[in-house]
Scaffold this motif. Structure first.
Motif, PDB file in Angstrom:
ATOM      1  N   ARG A 130      12.688  54.045  15.587  1.00 50.74           N
ATOM      2  CA  ARG A 130      13.666  53.694  16.616  1.00 50.74           C
ATOM      3  C   ARG A 130      13.102  53.899  18.017  1.00 50.74           C
ATOM      4  O   ARG A 130      13.840  53.918  18.998  1.00 50.74           O
ATOM      5  CB  ARG A 130      14.916  54.561  16.448  1.00 50.74           C
ATOM      6  N   ARG A 136      20.997  54.299  24.593  1.00 52.68           N
ATOM      7  CA  ARG A 136      22.449  54.097  24.547  1.00 52.68           C
ATOM      8  C   ARG A 136      22.889  53.358  23.282  1.00 52.68           C
ATOM      9  O   ARG A 136      24.068  53.345  22.949  1.00 52.68           O
ATOM     10  CB  ARG A 136      22.941  53.350  25.791  1.00 52.68           C
ATOM     11  N   ASP A 137      21.956  52.729  22.569  1.00 56.28           N
ATOM     12  CA  ASP A 137      22.326  52.003  21.353  1.00 56.28           C
ATOM     13  C   ASP A 137      22.280  52.869  20.105  1.00 56.28           C
ATOM     14  O   ASP A 137      22.543  52.379  18.998  1.00 56.28           O
ATOM     15  CB  ASP A 137      21.377  50.803  21.149  1.00 56.28           C
ATOM     16  N   LEU A 138      21.964  54.148  20.241  1.00 50.48           N
ATOM     17  CA  LEU A 138      21.834  55.023  19.079  1.00 50.48           C
ATOM     18  C   LEU A 138      23.198  55.454  18.545  1.00 50.48           C
ATOM     19  O   LEU A 138      24.183  55.489  19.278  1.00 50.48           O
ATOM     20  CB  LEU A 138      21.047  56.278  19.456  1.00 50.48           C
ATOM     21  N   THR A 139      23.220  55.809  17.260  1.00 52.35           N
ATOM     22  CA  THR A 139      24.406  56.444  16.698  1.00 52.35           C
ATOM     23  C   THR A 139      24.417  57.905  17.142  1.00 52.35           C
ATOM     24  O   THR A 139      23.435  58.399  17.695  1.00 52.35           O
ATOM     25  CB  THR A 139      24.331  56.437  15.156  1.00 52.35           C
ATOM     26  N   LEU A 140      25.516  58.613  16.873  1.00 52.18           N
ATOM     27  CA  LEU A 140      25.581  60.024  17.262  1.00 52.18           C
ATOM     28  C   LEU A 140      24.442  60.805  16.621  1.00 52.18           C
ATOM     29  O   LEU A 140      23.776  61.606  17.275  1.00 52.18           O
ATOM     30  CB  LEU A 140      26.927  60.645  16.878  1.00 52.18           C
ATOM     31  N   ALA A 141      24.196  60.531  15.328  1.00 52.40           N
ATOM     32  CA  ALA A 141      23.124  61.249  14.635  1.00 52.40           C
ATOM     33  C   ALA A 141      21.786  60.993  15.324  1.00 52.40           C
ATOM     34  O   ALA A 141      20.982  61.913  15.503  1.00 52.40           O
ATOM     35  CB  ALA A 141      23.062  60.815  13.173  1.00 52.40           C
ATOM     36  N   GLY A 142      21.573  59.759  15.742  1.00 54.45           N
ATOM     37  CA  GLY A 142      20.333  59.407  16.430  1.00 54.45           C
ATOM     38  C   GLY A 142      20.234  60.109  17.773  1.00 54.45           C
ATOM     39  O   GLY A 142      19.169  60.601  18.157  1.00 54.45           O
ATOM     40  N   GLU A 143      21.352  60.155  18.491  1.00 57.49           N
ATOM     41  CA  GLU A 143      21.359  60.823  19.804  1.00 57.49           C
ATOM     42  C   GLU A 143      21.041  62.304  19.668  1.00 57.49           C
ATOM     43  O   GLU A 143      20.301  62.871  20.462  1.00 57.49           O
ATOM     44  CB  GLU A 143      22.731  60.658  20.465  1.00 57.49           C
ATOM     45  N   LYS A 144      21.614  62.923  18.637  1.00 53.34           N
ATOM     46  CA  LYS A 144      21.367  64.352  18.408  1.00 53.34           C
ATOM     47  C   LYS A 144      19.880  64.590  18.150  1.00 53.34           C
ATOM     48  O   LYS A 144      19.302  65.578  18.595  1.00 53.34           O
ATOM     49  CB  LYS A 144      22.169  64.834  17.196  1.00 53.34           C
ATOM     50  N   GLU A 172      22.037  63.962   6.845  1.00 54.38           N
ATOM     51  CA  GLU A 172      21.442  63.966   8.186  1.00 54.38           C
ATOM     52  C   GLU A 172      21.172  65.400   8.635  1.00 54.38           C
ATOM     53  O   GLU A 172      20.134  65.694   9.236  1.00 54.38           O
ATOM     54  CB  GLU A 172      22.387  63.293   9.191  1.00 54.38           C
TER      55      GLU A 172
END
Lengths: 243, 308
Positions: A130, A136-144, A172
């Motif tokens: 990724r 800004r296009d990430l999911t919450l899990a990705g943002e974390k 996750e």
């Protein structure tokens, strides 16, 4: 002792968010701070990372008094911090988010060195696929994950993690656990705040329990979860985990 | 877009050579104004990348212009007087930046606006034999006032600003500027020296603006407080950058080319009232193309790291 807080206090108006708190972190250790909502856990991380100054007390990182230092200096000395409310730089790619930490963190790196470090951390945190995506296009899990990866990219000696597992699916969360363990393997000490008790049990070498800004217990996971004061503070509700 | 820069440079080099009959002089003059507008807009953009909205370009433009004019009138060799422009603007911006860059958002914008107005009043009120008061001064021309020569000098000035913009874009500063703009606290926690970085951007931008100011004066041959320090200059700078595409190098340059040509064209066709049409076009682009004109053919610009 790598990091030590002595007699740490912080008030917001009339409310004592943190009261005369003492704790320390040893090299290579993973320490959890747990406690009910409003216990002052995030305030402790804000005091450690320099988001705001302590009213009283001292914070010492590897022999250096950092109590009055601004946040950027603390980062340069080796404190890496991931926020609970994720704050990725939204218009930057995942890769560039990490670049900021790699360039300006505990080691000042050239662009080429920082790119190398960034690719390493992307791989370590499972974000390589990724890397080119705008944050800004990430999911919450990705943002974390980015939040944590960015802190790791600064090459900290102490990693401060604020509920990086909250809101994640069990699988996750397991992946994040593996990342934290891998980071510790590289000699980094970890101080984390967590509501998910399963994570605390699996990850922490030692646990500090806070309630109303004070430390009410300290010890192994087994010790503190059996402590009467802790059971009282939690009313047994979060013992089974889940937050 | 790799070909666009070199292609634009070739066109810019050829402008004075194109046979335009009786319009020759006019074309070169408009092209010179494009260079000036592009320089100021691009210099403004460099510091805007740190998320600080400065309304002081006019102040630094004016300081550069007056520094050149006053020094030149007092017998300082013209090339030295010319270099005093960026030096004076840069030095003043350092002082202003130290005081104001701790202010956030609107407060910083208003402080810079107030500063620009104060400087204008000061230059009006200073002793007449120094600044010429409200009437201003006549500036000695560079290169003997040779129009084509001055056009090429302007092109060199703009190329210098372009080089600075590109250098920032391809250095560590790019990451620091963008991080500060998108989350100042997070940037600090990640080790970015925020105040120092903002100050660097501010002084770099002001120095370049002062350079363009000195150049513009050597080409226009006069300085007047109301014009040289006019708020219109600051507004044009940011409107041009936003119209073309902020946080990019191509955007402000493209914006200057199109807006200035549009302005001249509309003025010829409409005479009075051309500014109204100009304003409407500006508004439409800002409303429907928030990434500016460059986002049209480089959609990636808005997705890549804080603008490409």
């Amino acid at each position: 002792m790598l990091l030590a807080a002595t007699d740490l206090s912080k008030r917001f108006g009339g409310v004592a968010a943190v009261r005369r708190l003492d704790f320390h972190l040893d090299p290579g250790e993973i320490l959890a701070i747990i406690g009910p909502n409003g216990a002052g856990k995030t305030t402790v991380l804000n005091l450690l990372s320099g988001v705001f100054p302590a009213d009283e007390g001292r914070i010492v990182l590897d022999g250096t008094d950092i109590t009055r230092l601004p946040a950027e200096d603390r980062c340069h000395l080796g404190l890496g911090r991931a926020f609970q409310v994720v704050q990725p730089f939204p218009e930057m790619t995942v890769r560039d988010n990490l670049m900021v930490g790699a360039l300006f963190g505990a080691r000042q790196r050239s662009l080429a060195e920082a790119r190398k470090r960034t690719e390493e951390v992307l791989a370590l945190t499972g974000l390589s696929g990724r890397a080119a995506m705008p944050a800004r296009d990430l999911t919450l899990a990705g943002e974390k994950r980015v939040e944590m990866a960015r802190a790791i990219a600064t090459s900290p000696r102490v990693l401060l993690l604020d509920e990086v597992m909250a809101g994640l699916l069990p699988q996750e969360a397991d992946e994040m656990l593996a990342v934290v363990r891998a980071v510790r393997e590289t000699g980094v000490a970890v101080l984390f705040i967590e509501h998910v008790m399963r994570v605390v049990r699996d990850l922490a070498d030692r646990v500090v329990v806070m309630d109303f800004g004070e430390k009410i217990a300290e010890g192994s996971y087994r010790d503190v979860t059996g402590h009467p004061k802790v059971i009282e503070a939690y009313l047994g509700t979060e013992e089974t985990g889940g937050a | 877009m790799r070909w666009a820069g070199p292609a634009a440079l070739v066109v810019a080099l050829l402008v004075p050579l194109v046979p335009a009959g009786g319009y020759q002089q006019y074309v070169v003059q408009v092209a010179t104004f494009v260079l000036i507008n592009a320089g100021v807009a691009l210099a403004w953009d460099i510091q805007a990348r740190t998320g600080q909205l400065s309304l002081a370009p006019a102040a630094f433009f004016g300081l550069g212009a007056y520094a050149y004019t006053i020094a030149a009138l007092r017998g300082v060799p013209l090339p030295v007087a010319f270099l005093l422009g960026p030096l004076v603007a840069g030095a003043v911006s350092l002082g202003l930046g130290v005081v104001t860059l701790r202010l956030q958002g609107l407060y910083f914008a208003i402080a810079t606006l107030a500063f620009a107005e104060v400087v204008k009043v000061i230059f009006k009120e200073l002793p007449l034999d120094l600044t010429g008061g409200a009437v201003g001064l006549t500036a000695p021309p560079l290169l003997g006032g040779h129009q084509t020569g001055l056009y090429y000098l302007g092109l060199c000035v703009l190329l210098l600003v372009v080089a600075a913009s590109l250098a920032v874009r391809h250095s560590r500063l790019h990451y620091a500027f963008t991080a500060i703009r998108q989350g100042e606290l997070t940037a600090r926690v990640l080790g970015v020296r925020v105040v120092r970085t903002k100050l660097l951007a501010f002084v770099l931008s002001a120095s370049l603006t002062g350079l363009v100011g000195a150049y513009a004066t050597s080409r226009l041959f006069f300085v007047i407080p109301e014009d040289t320090f006019g708020i219109g200059l600051s507004v044009t700078a940011l409107a041009t950058a936003i119209f073309g595409g902020v946080y990019t190098t191509a955007g402000p340059v493209l914006g200057a080319i199109i807006l200035r040509s549009l302005e001249e064209g509309l003025r010829m066709v409409l005479r009075e009232g051309y500014l109204a049409v100009y304003g409407v076009i500006l508004m439409l682009v800002i409303l429907y193309l928030p990434g500016g004109l460059v986002s049209l053919w480089n959609r990636r610009a808005r997705d890549a790291a804080g603008g490409d």
